[in-house]
Scaffold this motif. Structure first.
Motif, PDB file in Angstrom:
ATOM      1  N   PRO A   1     -39.816  -9.389  18.009  1.00 50.13           N
ATOM      2  CA  PRO A   1     -39.614 -10.411  16.970  1.00 50.13           C
ATOM      3  C   PRO A   1     -38.890  -9.802  15.781  1.00 50.13           C
ATOM      4  CG  PRO A   1     -41.842  -9.552  16.852  1.00 50.13           C
ATOM      5  CD  PRO A   1     -41.194  -8.889  18.032  1.00 50.13           C
ATOM      6  N   PRO A   2     -38.272 -10.627  14.954  1.00 57.77           N
ATOM      7  CA  PRO A   2     -37.537 -10.075  13.802  1.00 57.77           C
ATOM      8  C   PRO A   2     -38.510  -9.453  12.801  1.00 57.77           C
ATOM      9  CG  PRO A   2     -37.614 -12.477  13.696  1.00 57.77           C
ATOM     10  CD  PRO A   2     -38.161 -12.101  15.045  1.00 57.77           C
ATOM     11  N   ALA A   3     -38.015  -8.457  12.103  1.00 56.17           N
ATOM     12  CA  ALA A   3     -38.805  -7.770  11.077  1.00 56.17           C
ATOM     13  C   ALA A   3     -37.994  -7.725   9.800  1.00 56.17           C
ATOM     14  CB  ALA A   3     -39.179  -6.360  11.539  1.00 56.17           C
ATOM     15  N   SER A   4     -38.676  -7.700   8.687  1.00 55.52           N
ATOM     16  CA  SER A   4     -37.997  -7.727   7.391  1.00 55.52           C
ATOM     17  C   SER A   4     -38.709  -6.799   6.429  1.00 55.52           C
ATOM     18  CB  SER A   4     -37.959  -9.148   6.824  1.00 55.52           C
ATOM     19  OG  SER A   4     -39.283  -9.641   6.632  1.00 55.52           O
ATOM     20  N   GLY A   5     -37.935  -6.368   5.444  1.00 50.76           N
ATOM     21  CA  GLY A   5     -38.462  -5.525   4.380  1.00 50.76           C
ATOM     22  C   GLY A   5     -37.904  -5.980   3.045  1.00 50.76           C
ATOM     23  N   THR A   6     -38.588  -5.654   1.983  1.00 51.92           N
ATOM     24  CA  THR A   6     -38.199  -6.085   0.640  1.00 51.92           C
ATOM     25  C   THR A   6     -37.834  -4.882  -0.211  1.00 51.92           C
ATOM     26  OG1 THR A   6     -40.480  -6.028  -0.134  1.00 51.92           O
ATOM     27  CG2 THR A   6     -39.680  -8.121   0.760  1.00 51.92           C
ATOM     28  N   GLY A   7     -37.010  -5.142  -1.180  1.00 53.64           N
ATOM     29  CA  GLY A   7     -36.618  -4.125  -2.149  1.00 53.64           C
ATOM     30  C   GLY A   7     -36.472  -4.747  -3.519  1.00 53.64           C
ATOM     31  N   THR A   8     -36.787  -4.000  -4.540  1.00 54.88           N
ATOM     32  CA  THR A   8     -36.754  -4.484  -5.919  1.00 54.88           C
ATOM     33  C   THR A   8     -35.622  -3.784  -6.657  1.00 54.88           C
ATOM     34  OG1 THR A   8     -39.123  -4.891  -5.906  1.00 54.88           O
ATOM     35  CG2 THR A   8     -38.059  -4.744  -8.050  1.00 54.88           C
ATOM     36  N   LEU A   9     -34.790  -4.595  -7.314  1.00 53.19           N
ATOM     37  CA  LEU A   9     -33.686  -4.091  -8.140  1.00 53.19           C
ATOM     38  C   LEU A   9     -34.054  -4.294  -9.604  1.00 53.19           C
ATOM     39  CD1 LEU A   9     -30.783  -2.968  -8.379  1.00 53.19           C
ATOM     40  CD2 LEU A   9     -29.985  -5.349  -8.377  1.00 53.19           C
ATOM     41  N   GLN A  10     -34.017  -3.225 -10.366  1.00 53.78           N
ATOM     42  CA  GLN A  10     -34.306  -3.274 -11.797  1.00 53.78           C
ATOM     43  C   GLN A  10     -33.011  -3.022 -12.568  1.00 53.78           C
ATOM     44  OE1 GLN A  10     -37.365  -0.310 -12.274  1.00 53.78           O
ATOM     45  NE2 GLN A  10     -38.996  -1.818 -11.994  1.00 53.78           N
TER      46      GLN A  10
ATOM     47  N   ASP B   1     -41.861   2.332  21.693  1.00 56.47           N
ATOM     48  CA  ASP B   1     -41.013   1.889  20.594  1.00 56.47           C
ATOM     49  C   ASP B   1     -41.318   0.431  20.272  1.00 56.47           C
ATOM     50  OD1 ASP B   1     -39.143   1.915  18.620  1.00 56.47           O
ATOM     51  OD2 ASP B   1     -37.408   1.673  19.957  1.00 56.47           O
ATOM     52  N   VAL B   2     -41.386   0.103  18.975  1.00 54.79           N
ATOM     53  CA  VAL B   2     -41.562  -1.266  18.506  1.00 54.79           C
ATOM     54  C   VAL B   2     -40.500  -1.533  17.455  1.00 54.79           C
ATOM     55  CG1 VAL B   2     -44.039  -1.305  18.975  1.00 54.79           C
ATOM     56  CG2 VAL B   2     -43.216  -0.577  16.729  1.00 54.79           C
ATOM     57  N   ASN B   3     -40.202  -2.819  17.234  1.00 57.13           N
ATOM     58  CA  ASN B   3     -39.196  -3.208  16.252  1.00 57.13           C
ATOM     59  C   ASN B   3     -39.757  -2.970  14.860  1.00 57.13           C
ATOM     60  OD1 ASN B   3     -36.896  -4.246  15.059  1.00 57.13           O
ATOM     61  ND2 ASN B   3     -37.598  -6.375  15.219  1.00 57.13           N
ATOM     62  N   GLU B   4     -39.137  -2.074  14.129  1.00 57.47           N
ATOM     63  CA  GLU B   4     -39.584  -1.736  12.782  1.00 57.47           C
ATOM     64  C   GLU B   4     -38.734  -2.463  11.754  1.00 57.47           C
ATOM     65  OE1 GLU B   4     -40.778   2.592  12.346  1.00 57.47           O
ATOM     66  OE2 GLU B   4     -39.452   2.690  14.081  1.00 57.47           O
ATOM     67  N   ALA B   5     -39.346  -2.765  10.650  1.00 59.41           N
ATOM     68  CA  ALA B   5     -38.660  -3.513   9.601  1.00 59.41           C
ATOM     69  C   ALA B   5     -37.666  -2.623   8.871  1.00 59.41           C
ATOM     70  CB  ALA B   5     -39.679  -4.075   8.622  1.00 59.41           C
ATOM     71  N   PRO B   6     -36.520  -3.191   8.464  1.00 61.82           N
ATOM     72  CA  PRO B   6     -35.595  -2.409   7.622  1.00 61.82           C
ATOM     73  C   PRO B   6     -36.269  -2.056   6.308  1.00 61.82           C
ATOM     74  CG  PRO B   6     -34.531  -4.387   8.502  1.00 61.82           C
ATOM     75  CD  PRO B   6     -35.989  -4.526   8.767  1.00 61.82           C
ATOM     76  N   TYR B   7     -35.840  -0.979   5.742  1.00 62.78           N
ATOM     77  CA  TYR B   7     -36.399  -0.549   4.466  1.00 62.78           C
ATOM     78  C   TYR B   7     -35.281  -0.105   3.545  1.00 62.78           C
ATOM     79  CZ  TYR B   7     -35.645   4.249   6.064  1.00 62.78           C
ATOM     80  OH  TYR B   7     -35.068   5.411   6.506  1.00 62.78           O
ATOM     81  N   PHE B   8     -35.530  -0.250   2.250  1.00 64.62           N
ATOM     82  CA  PHE B   8     -34.577   0.164   1.232  1.00 64.62           C
ATOM     83  C   PHE B   8     -34.871   1.608   0.851  1.00 64.62           C
ATOM     84  CE2 PHE B   8     -34.625  -4.408   0.960  1.00 64.62           C
ATOM     85  CZ  PHE B   8     -33.300  -4.749   0.731  1.00 64.62           C
ATOM     86  N   PRO B   9     -33.944   2.501   0.994  1.00 63.91           N
ATOM     87  CA  PRO B   9     -34.219   3.921   0.688  1.00 63.91           C
ATOM     88  C   PRO B   9     -34.664   4.144  -0.741  1.00 63.91           C
ATOM     89  CG  PRO B   9     -32.160   3.679   1.917  1.00 63.91           C
ATOM     90  CD  PRO B   9     -32.587   2.311   1.504  1.00 63.91           C
ATOM     91  N   THR B  10     -34.045   3.431  -1.687  1.00 60.23           N
ATOM     92  CA  THR B  10     -34.425   3.564  -3.097  1.00 60.23           C
ATOM     93  C   THR B  10     -35.093   2.263  -3.516  1.00 60.23           C
ATOM     94  OG1 THR B  10     -32.216   2.819  -3.741  1.00 60.23           O
ATOM     95  CG2 THR B  10     -32.601   5.204  -3.642  1.00 60.23           C
TER      96      THR B  10
END
Length: 910
Positions: free
Chosen positions: A587-596, A494-503
Motif C-alpha cells: 500500500p502507499p506510504a507517506s511522510g511529513t516534513g516541516t518547513l520553517q 522487505d516492506v514499503n517504507e514511507a518517504p522521509y525528509f532528510p532535514t
C-alpha cells in the motif's frame, strides 16, 4: 580426653562383718518378694573390699572428683568405692553410675559399675575351737524387726540415749502383683517391753496425696504397701515414722524412711513424631548427615530399661542399593552410607526406623517404629540442552517487540527451580543489538524478540549463535554440554517504507515582502526502498496563511502571496508549513516534513502616535501630555522616534509646542498663556529610525478645560470642553428640573386617585359578594362503573381550537363571546356607609352588561341519543308571543331573567 575404668577386681563378693558394741548399728532384717510372690532372702552388707575405679586423662588425674548416683556408696579420691552404711541388698548384683568430673575444664565422664553380691561366714577374726568354719544359716540370723531406737546401758547401770541411725532406703519393685497389702518392714522400739507404744507414718503417700499408698499397723509396727507402684508416676517417697505412748506422748524421735520404686521395663520407647521428614542432596558422599529421629522411654534412663537403641528395619525403594542409609544406634542420626543418590531416578525414600530399649536387645526389650521420609533434593547436575542444533525465523523490517523464533531446551533437573530455569545469551551475529532472548516462565522456551528495528536495505538476514545456561551454577564436576549452543537464522522481509525528509525541520531565512512566485527552496524527500522503483509526490498538509506552493514532482517551494512578518500567523518571526511526501507503493506510504521560514524584518510600517486622546488645562502649568509612538516593525526599524508639529496650519505651532524627553517619549504642551476650552485636533508627525525612515502624521484629540487649583479639570469645564456654551448648559438644567416636577405631580395624582377608589369598596367579605359568579365544584365520579366516561367533555373549554380541529361530530359547545370585559367597582378599604347602595348598583349594572359572564348566548348542540324513546316527541311544542300571559313578573326576578323579560314582557330596561 579422660577415660573412666572399673578395676577388674570391682566385681567381687561383699563380706559380712560383726559390728562391735561400741559402734552403733541398725539391724535391717527385711524381706522382699519376686513377681511370683516367692520369698527371697536379702543380704546385709557393709563395706566392700578391693572395690575401686580408675580414671586416666591427659593431665594426670589432677583434681578429678568422683560421684555416684547412689546415696549408699561413695568414691574416694584414689578411686576406692565404699558403703557409707550397712546396705540391704535384695538381689545378687548392684549397678551404679560413677561420674568423674574435672572442676577446671568442667569435663564430665561416666561409667557403669556392677557389683556381684556373695555370702560369707560371719567371724570376729578367729575360729572357735572344735568347730569348723562354714556358712551360717541366714534364715536364723535374719529378723523382720527394725530397731531404730535401741537403748544402751553403761557399766555403771546408767541408761543413755544414743544418736538415731539413718535408715537405709526401702526398695519396692513397681507393678507388683501382690497380694496387697504387702509388708515392707516392721518398725519397733525396745521400749515396747515397758509401755504400750503406737506407731504411725506421715508424708506423701501416707497422710498426704496420694493418700494411703502406705499403711502401718499401730500396734505391731508392720508397714505395708497397699497397691502396685508406678515408678513413672512417682519414683520415691519420703515418710516419717512416729512412736507415741497411749496418751499420745512422743516416746521416740521421728525416723525418716526413704522408699524407692524399683524400675521395671514396662514402657515402650515412643517417637516424638510418627513421621519424620528430611532431605539430602543428590550425589552426596557417604557419611552425609540427613536427619535425626528421637524416641523417649519413660523408664529409668540410668538402667537398661530406659536405654534406647535405634536401627533401620526397611528402606523403600531399594535402589540403587538396599542400604543407602544407616543410623547411629544411640543418637538416632541418619546418614548416607552408599553413593549413587540421583533425584532423576529416585526422588524420595521411605525408611522404617525401630527404637528398642534394654540397650537394643530384641529378645527382652520393647520396641516401637516410626517412618522417616527422605527427599532427595535437586542439584544442578544436568546442563540444559537444545532440542535441535539450528532454528530459523522471519521478521518484517521496521517492526519491534516481535517474536521471530522459539528455542526449545530439555533439562532433567527439578522443573521451575533455579537448576531448571534457562537463561539465553546471544554469543555472536548481532553486534548492533537488534535481538534479545526472553525466557518463557512456563515452558522454559527462549523467545527471540526484536528490540531494535531492522532494515532490509541494510541487512537481509542474521545468523545468530546462542547459548543456554541455568540460573544456578552447575554442580561441582559437571561440565557444559555441547548441545548447550545452537544457531538461529533470521530472515528480514522487505516492506514499503514511507518517504522521509532528510532535514526535518528545515529552516530558511529571507526578508519579508518578497513578491509572489519567488522560489524559496526545494523541500524534497527520500524513499528508503532502494530496491523498489517508486515515484514520490508532494502536497501541502498545513499552510495557515496560504502563502506557499509546492511542486508536486520535485518539491520546489514558491510564494503564493507576499510574506508579512507582522502577520498573526508569525510566531517569533517564524512561519511554519507542513508538507506531505507520498509514494505509489502497495500500500502507499507517506511522510511529513516541516518547513520553517524565518522572516527578516524590513521597514514597511510607519509609527503610530500614542495616545489618541488627552486633556490639558486652558492655562499653561505643569499639566502636560506625554506622547510616544508604536511601530509594528522591530529593531532597528523602530525608535528612536522624531516628534514634530506640521507647519500647516500655522495655528498648530502657534498654540502648541513639543519637548523631546528621550528617543521614545516627548511632551505636548500649550505655547500660549490661555486657550479657550474645547476639543482641538492636533496633528503630529512621527518618524522612525528605519532605512529608509518612514513617517506618519497622526491626530491627537486634546480637550482643553478649566482646571482647579490642583490642576484637574472641573465638571463644568469638562462639559464646556465638550463644545457647549453657558446658555445651552442652563437650558439643559431647566429642562431637567421641569421633567422632575412633572413626574412628581403625576405620582401624587395617581396616589390620590387610588385612595378614592379604595374608599368605595364594600364593607362585606369577598366571599359574600352578591355578584353573579360561576362556582366550579370538584367532579365526583360514579364509582368503579363510571370510570370510562370522558370528563373533559363536561369541562368548560378555554379555547375553540381543540374543538374545531377534531373530527366532525355532535357535541356540546359553549362559546364564550370575545370582547372587552367591563370594569367592576373596586371595594374601598375603608368604605363609607352611604356608599353601599351606590356600590351595589354599580356592580349590578356591570354584571348585567357583561357579555363574557355565563350563561353564554350561543348555539347549544346536543348529542343524538337514538330512537325508541319512551317519552313523546317535543317537536310539536312551540312558543308564541301572541298569548295573553303576562311576563312582566320576570323583571322582578333579577338580572338573570332580564333577557327573558325583554323578549316576552316587553318592558323597558331598568
Amino acid at each position: 580426653m579422660g577415660i573412666l575404668q572399673l578395676d577388674p577386681h570391682a566385681s567381687l563378693a561383699f563380706q559380712k562383718k560383726t559390728i562391735q558394741r561400741s559402734s552403733p548399728r541398725i539391724s535391717w532384717k527385711g524381706r522382699s518378694y519376686s513377681k511370683e510372690g516367692r520369698r527371697q532372702r536379702t543380704t546385709s552388707i557393709s563395706r566392700p573390699s578391693n572395690a575401686s575405679v580408675k580414671f586416666n586423662n591427659c593431665a594426670g588425674n589432677k583434681g578429678v572428683r568422683y560421684e555416684t548416683n547412689s546415696l549408699d556408696f561413695k568414691v574416694r579420691a584414689d578411686g576406692t568405692m565404699y558403703a557409707v552404711h550397712q546396705v540391704q541388698m535384695a538381689s545378687k548384683q548392684l549397678i551404679l553410675m560413677v561420674t568423674a568430673w574435672d572442676p577446671q575444664t568442667l569435663g564430665r565422664w561416666e561409667a557403669i559399675v556392677r557389683f556381684l553380691v556373695g555370702e560369707k561366714l560371719q567371724h570376729n577374726g578367729h575360729k572357735p575351737k572344735g568347730r569348723k568354719s562354714g556358712p551360717v544359716d541366714l534364715a536364723q540370723q535374719q529378723s523382720d524387726t527394725l530397731l531404730p531406737w535401741r537403748q544402751h546401758q553403761s557399766a555403771k547401770g546408767l541408761r543413755r540415749q544414743k544418736r538415731d541411725w539413718v535408715i537405709p532406703p526401702i526398695n519396692v519393685p513397681e507393678n507388683s502383683r501382690g497380694p496387697f497389702p504387702q509388708q515392707l518392714v516392721r518398725i519397733r522400739s525396745d521400749k515396747d517391753k515397758e509401755i504400750h507404744i503406737r506407731y504411725s507414718i506421715t508424708g506423701v503417700g501416707a497422710d498426704q496425696p496420694p493418700m494411703e499408698v502406705f499403711s502401718i499397723d499401730p500396734v505391731s509396727g508392720r508397714m505395708y504397701v497397699t497397691r502396685p507402684m508406678d515408678r513413672e508416676e512417682r519414683a520415691s517417697y519420703h515418710l516419717r515414722a512416729h512412736a507415741v505412748d497411749m496418751n499420745g506422748n512422743k516416746v521416740e524421735n521421728p525416723i525418716d524412711l526413704y522408699i524407692y520404686v524399683i524400675d521395671m521395663n514396662d514402657n515402650r520407647p515412643e517417637f516424638i513424631n510418627q513421621v519424620y521428614n528430611g532431605s539430602v542432596d543428590e550425589g552426596s558422599k557417604p557419611g552425609t548427615y540427613v536427619m535425626t529421629v528421637t524416641a523417649n522411654d519413660a523408664d529409668d534412663s540410668t538402667t537398661a530399661n530406659g536405654m534406647v537403641r535405634y536401627r533401620i528395619v526397611t528402606q523403600t525403594p531399594q535402589s540403587p542399593s538396599q542400604n543407602m542409609f544407616t543410623i547411629n544406634s544411640e543418637t538416632g542420626d541418619i546418614v548416607t552410607v552408599a553413593a549413587g543418590l540421583d533425584r532423576e531416578k529416585v526422588q524420595q525414600y521411605m525408611v522404617i526406623v525401630q527404637a528398642t530399649d534394654m540397650e537394643g536387645n530384641l529378645n527382652y526389650g520393647l520396641s516401637n517404629t516410626a517412618t522417616a521420609i527422605i527427599t532427595v533434593t535437586d542439584v544442578n547436575d544436568n546442563p540444559p540442552e537444545f532440542t535441535t542444533s539450528t532454528y530459523s525465523g522471519e521478521v518484517p523490517e521496521n517492526r519491534v517487540e516481535v517474536v521471530v523464533a522459539n528455542l526449545t531446551v530439555m533439562d532433567r533437573d527439578q522443573p521451575h527451580s533455579p537448576n531448571w530455569n534457562a537463561i539465553y545469551r546471544i554469543i555472536s551475529g548481532d553486534p548492533s543489538g537488534h535481538f534479545t532472548i526472553r525466557t518463557d516462565p512456563v515452558t522454559n522456551e527462549g523467545m527471540v524478540t526484536v528490540v531494535k528495528a531492522v532494515d532490509y536495505e541494510m541487512n537481509r538476514a542474521f545468523m545468530l549463535t546462542v547459548m543456554v545456561s541455568n540460573q544456578a551454577p552447575l554442580a561441582s564436576g559437571i561440565q557444559m554440554s555441547f548441545q548447550s549452543t545452537a544457531g538461529v537464522t533470521i530472515s528480514v522481509t522487505d516492506v514499503n517504507e514511507a518517504p522521509y525528509f532528510p532535514t526535518n525541520h528545515k529552516l530558511i531565512r529571507l526578508e519579508e515582502g518578497v513578491p509572489t512566485g519567488t522560489v524559496l527552496t526545494t523541500f524534497s524527500a527520500v524513499d528508503p526502498d532502494r530496491f523498489m522503483q517508486q515515484a514520490v509526490r508532494y502536497s501541502k498538509l498545513s499552510d495557515p496563511a496560504n502563502w506557499l506552493n509546492i511542486n508536486a514532482t520535485n518539491g520546489q517551494i514558491t510564494t503564493a502571496a507576499v510574506l508579512d512578518r507582522e502577520s498573526d500567523y508569525i510566531k517569533n518571526n517564524v512561519y511554519e508549513a507542513t508538507f506531505l511526501a507520498a509514494d505509489n507503493g502497495i500500500p502507499p506510504a507517506s511522510g511529513t516534513g516541516t518547513l520553517q521560514i524565518y522572516l527578516i524584518d524590513i521597514n514597511d510600517n510607519a509609527p503610530e502616535l500614542l495616545p489618541k486622546e488627552a486633556q490639558i488645562c486652558e492655562k499653561p502649568n505643569l499639566n502636560v501630555i506625554n506622547i510616544t509612538a508604536a511601530d509594528a516593525d522591530i529593531d532597528p526599524n523602530v525608535g528612536p522616534f522624531v516628534f514634530e508639529l506640521p507647519s500647516v496650519p500655522s495655528a498648530v505651532r502657534k498654540n502648541w509646542t513639543i519637548t523631546r524627553l528621550n528617543g521614545d517619549y516627548a511632551q505636548l504642551s500649550l505655547r500660549i498663556m490661555y486657550l479657550e476650552a474645547g476639543v482641538y485636533d492636533v496633528p503630529i508627525i512621527v518618524t522612525d529610525s528605519g532605512n529608509p525612515p518612514l513617517y506618519n502624521t497622526s491626530i491627537i484629540k486634546v480637550k482643553v478645560c478649566p482646571c482647579d487649583e490642583n490642576g484637574d479639570c472641573t465638571t463644568i469645564g469638562a462639559v464646556a470642553a465638550a463644545g457647549l456654551g453657558t446658555g445651552a448648559i442652563i437650558a439643559i438644567l431647566i429642562c431637567i428640573i421641569i421633567l422632575l416636577t412633572m413626574v412628581l405631580l403625576f405620582v401624587v395624582w395617581m396616589k390620590r386617585r387610588e385612595k378614592e377608589r379604595h374608599t368605595k369598596q364594600l364593607l362585606i367579605d369577598p366571599e359574600d359578594d352578591v355578584r353573579d359568579n360561576i362556582l366550579k365544584y370538584d367532579e365526583e365520579g360514579g364509582g368503579e362503573e363510571d370510570q370510562d366516561y370522558d370528563l373533559s367533555q363536561l369541562q368548560q373549554p378555554e379555547t375553540m381550537d381543540h374543538v374545531l380541529n377534531k373530527a366532525p361530530g355532535v357535541r356540546r359547545v359553549d362559546e364564550r363571546p370575545i370582547g372587552a370585559e367591563p370594569q367592576y367597582p373596586i371595594r374601598p378599604v375603608i368604605p363609607h356607609p352611604g356608599d353601599i347602595g351606590d356600590f351595589i348598583n354599580e356592580g349590578l349594572r356591570a354584571a348585567d352588561n357583561d357579555p363574557t359572564a355565563p350563561p353564554y348566548d350561543s348555539l347549544l348542540v346536543f348529542d343524538y341519543e337514538g330512537s325508541g324513546s319512551t317519552a313523546g316527541s317535543v317537536s310539536s311544542l312551540n312558543s308564541s308571543s301572541s298569548g295573553d300571559q303576562d311576563y312582566d313578573y320576570l323583571n322582578d326576578w333579577g338580572p338573570r331573567f332580564k333577557k327573558l323579560a325583554d323578549m316576552y314582557g316587553g318592558g323597558e330596561e331598568d
